[in-house]
Design a protein around this motif. Sequence first.
Motif, PDB file in Angstrom:
ATOM      1  N   VAL A 150      14.254 -13.851 -14.279  1.00  0.00           N
ATOM      2  CA  VAL A 150      15.028 -13.337 -15.407  1.00  0.00           C
ATOM      3  C   VAL A 150      15.575 -11.983 -15.000  1.00  0.00           C
ATOM      4  CG1 VAL A 150      15.024 -12.654 -17.837  1.00  0.00           C
ATOM      5  CG2 VAL A 150      13.549 -14.539 -17.074  1.00  0.00           C
ATOM      6  N   GLU A 151      16.865 -11.815 -15.083  1.00  0.00           N
ATOM      7  CA  GLU A 151      17.497 -10.561 -14.685  1.00  0.00           C
ATOM      8  C   GLU A 151      16.933  -9.405 -15.503  1.00  0.00           C
ATOM      9  OE1 GLU A 151      19.843  -8.451 -12.146  1.00  0.00           O
ATOM     10  OE2 GLU A 151      19.635 -10.640 -12.186  1.00  0.00           O
ATOM     11  N   GLY A 152      16.497  -8.329 -14.813  1.00  0.00           N
ATOM     12  CA  GLY A 152      15.974  -7.148 -15.498  1.00  0.00           C
ATOM     13  C   GLY A 152      14.515  -7.235 -15.873  1.00  0.00           C
ATOM     14  N   ILE A 153      13.823  -8.316 -15.500  1.00  0.00           N
ATOM     15  CA  ILE A 153      12.394  -8.465 -15.776  1.00  0.00           C
ATOM     16  C   ILE A 153      11.629  -8.420 -14.455  1.00  0.00           C
ATOM     17  CG2 ILE A 153      10.588  -9.941 -16.737  1.00  0.00           C
ATOM     18  CD1 ILE A 153      12.401  -8.820 -18.848  1.00  0.00           C
ATOM     19  N   TYR A 154      10.541  -7.649 -14.428  1.00  0.00           N
ATOM     20  CA  TYR A 154       9.760  -7.468 -13.216  1.00  0.00           C
ATOM     21  C   TYR A 154       8.295  -7.793 -13.470  1.00  0.00           C
ATOM     22  CZ  TYR A 154      13.950  -4.926 -11.903  1.00  0.00           C
ATOM     23  OH  TYR A 154      15.248  -4.594 -11.652  1.00  0.00           O
ATOM     24  N   LYS A 183       8.090  -5.136  -6.393  1.00  0.00           N
ATOM     25  CA  LYS A 183       7.579  -4.795  -5.065  1.00  0.00           C
ATOM     26  C   LYS A 183       7.215  -3.322  -4.944  1.00  0.00           C
ATOM     27  CE  LYS A 183      10.122  -8.417  -2.581  1.00  0.00           C
ATOM     28  NZ  LYS A 183      11.116  -8.680  -1.518  1.00  0.00           N
ATOM     29  N   LYS A 184       7.402  -2.578  -6.016  1.00  0.00           N
ATOM     30  CA  LYS A 184       7.149  -1.140  -5.969  1.00  0.00           C
ATOM     31  C   LYS A 184       5.760  -0.823  -6.491  1.00  0.00           C
ATOM     32  CE  LYS A 184       9.391   3.267  -6.946  1.00  0.00           C
ATOM     33  NZ  LYS A 184      10.603   3.922  -7.470  1.00  0.00           N
ATOM     34  N   ASP A 189      14.004   2.226  -4.092  1.00  0.00           N
ATOM     35  CA  ASP A 189      14.750   2.768  -5.215  1.00  0.00           C
ATOM     36  C   ASP A 189      14.471   2.013  -6.497  1.00  0.00           C
ATOM     37  OD1 ASP A 189      17.491   3.307  -2.985  1.00  0.00           O
ATOM     38  OD2 ASP A 189      16.003   4.730  -3.680  1.00  0.00           O
ATOM     39  N   GLU A 190      14.408   0.705  -6.446  1.00  0.00           N
ATOM     40  CA  GLU A 190      14.181  -0.117  -7.633  1.00  0.00           C
ATOM     41  C   GLU A 190      13.173  -1.204  -7.300  1.00  0.00           C
ATOM     42  OE1 GLU A 190      15.197   0.177 -10.640  1.00  0.00           O
ATOM     43  OE2 GLU A 190      16.566   1.852 -10.365  1.00  0.00           O
ATOM     44  N   PRO A 191      12.320  -1.562  -8.271  1.00  0.00           N
ATOM     45  CA  PRO A 191      11.420  -2.688  -8.024  1.00  0.00           C
ATOM     46  C   PRO A 191      12.186  -3.979  -7.894  1.00  0.00           C
ATOM     47  CG  PRO A 191      11.306  -1.989 -10.309  1.00  0.00           C
ATOM     48  CD  PRO A 191      12.159  -0.981  -9.598  1.00  0.00           C
ATOM     49  N   SER A 227       0.824  -1.200   0.000  1.00  0.00           N
ATOM     50  CA  SER A 227       0.000   0.000   0.000  1.00  0.00           C
ATOM     51  C   SER A 227       0.859   1.251   0.000  1.00  0.00           C
ATOM     52  CB  SER A 227      -0.919   0.004   1.228  1.00  0.00           C
ATOM     53  OG  SER A 227      -0.158  -0.066   2.409  1.00  0.00           O
ATOM     54  N   GLY A 228       2.108   1.132  -0.383  1.00  0.00           N
ATOM     55  CA  GLY A 228       3.005   2.265  -0.386  1.00  0.00           C
ATOM     56  C   GLY A 228       2.817   3.134  -1.591  1.00  0.00           C
TER      57      GLY A 228
END
Length: 279
Positions: free
Chosen positions: A66-70, A269-270, A17-19, A10-11
Motif C-alpha cells: 500500500v503506497e505510503g504504508i510501512y 528498512k529504516k 532518507d525514507e523507509p 543494525s544501522g
Amino acid sequence: MDALMASYASGSDDDGDEPAPVTGAAPDPEASAALPPPPLDLLQPPNFIDYSALAQGNRVRSFPHVEGIYALHVYIPVVIPFDARKQLTLVMRRAATLVPDLYAVDADYALSELCKDEQKLEKVLLGREFHVSLGRTVGIQVDQIDSLVAMLRQKFQSQQRYWMDFNKWEHFVNDDSTRSFLSLEVTRTGLPEISRQIHMVDEVYRLHGLPEFYKNPRPHISLVWALGDVSSKLKHAAKEIEKFQSSISSSKNCNLRCNFSRVVCKVGKKVYDICKIAD
C-alpha cells in the motif's frame, strides 16, 4: 504471535532518507522456488562457508503493498553470548532429528543442512541477532513515523539495565497459521520489566490508532520455523529437548541469559534507536 520481519538491520537513524514501503505482491513463480544464497566475495577467505546448497525456505510477506504504508516493529535485540552457543548447537541438532523441514528464522536456511557443519550452524543460526517483540508488527502511515518514534523515545528515556532469562522451550504459531516457531521464552527473570515495556509501547500504539499487543504477552525469541501449523510436532519437540538438556547439563534454571541494553524501532528498512544503555 506477530509474523516475523524479513530481517533486522543494525544501522542507525541516518541509514537512509525514507523507509522502504511494505511490499506484499506474490513472488515471481520462477524466482520463488528458493531464496538466492548470500553474495560471495571474489576472493574467498580461509574460513569461507559455501551457503549455496542451504537456502530452501520460501517467504511470503505478511503485508500487502500500500503506497505510503510501512511495516513497523518495536523490539529488544538479543545476541546469544558465545558461551551459550555450544549447548544450543547440541539442542538444534536434536531439534532437527525431531521435526523435519525446520528453517533458521530470517535466514531461511534448512536446519538439517546447517547441522551437517557446526561452523555453519553457529554462524548462520546462532551468530545472528534475534529479537523480543514489544509490539505487534503492523502497518503505519508515513506521516505517523516521526510522532511515533518521538513518543517511544520519551517513554523509554529512563530505562535501566536488567537480566532476561530465556528459561523455557516453547512453540508458537503466527496469526494466520502459515508458520510455526520453536522458541525460547522468558517466564521468570526479566518478565516484569519486559511486560512494563510492552505496556509502554501499547500506550504509544493506542495514541496512533494501532492495535495493541496480545492480552497475555509471552516474551520470547524464535530460533527456527516450519511451514504451516505444526503445533503438535513442536510441542513434542520442546518436551524432548527439555529432557535432552537435563541429561547433558546440571543447570536447569536457564537456557540463555542476556542483558537488556537496547530497544529498536524498525519502520520499513529504516532502524531507529529508541533507547540504548551505555556499557
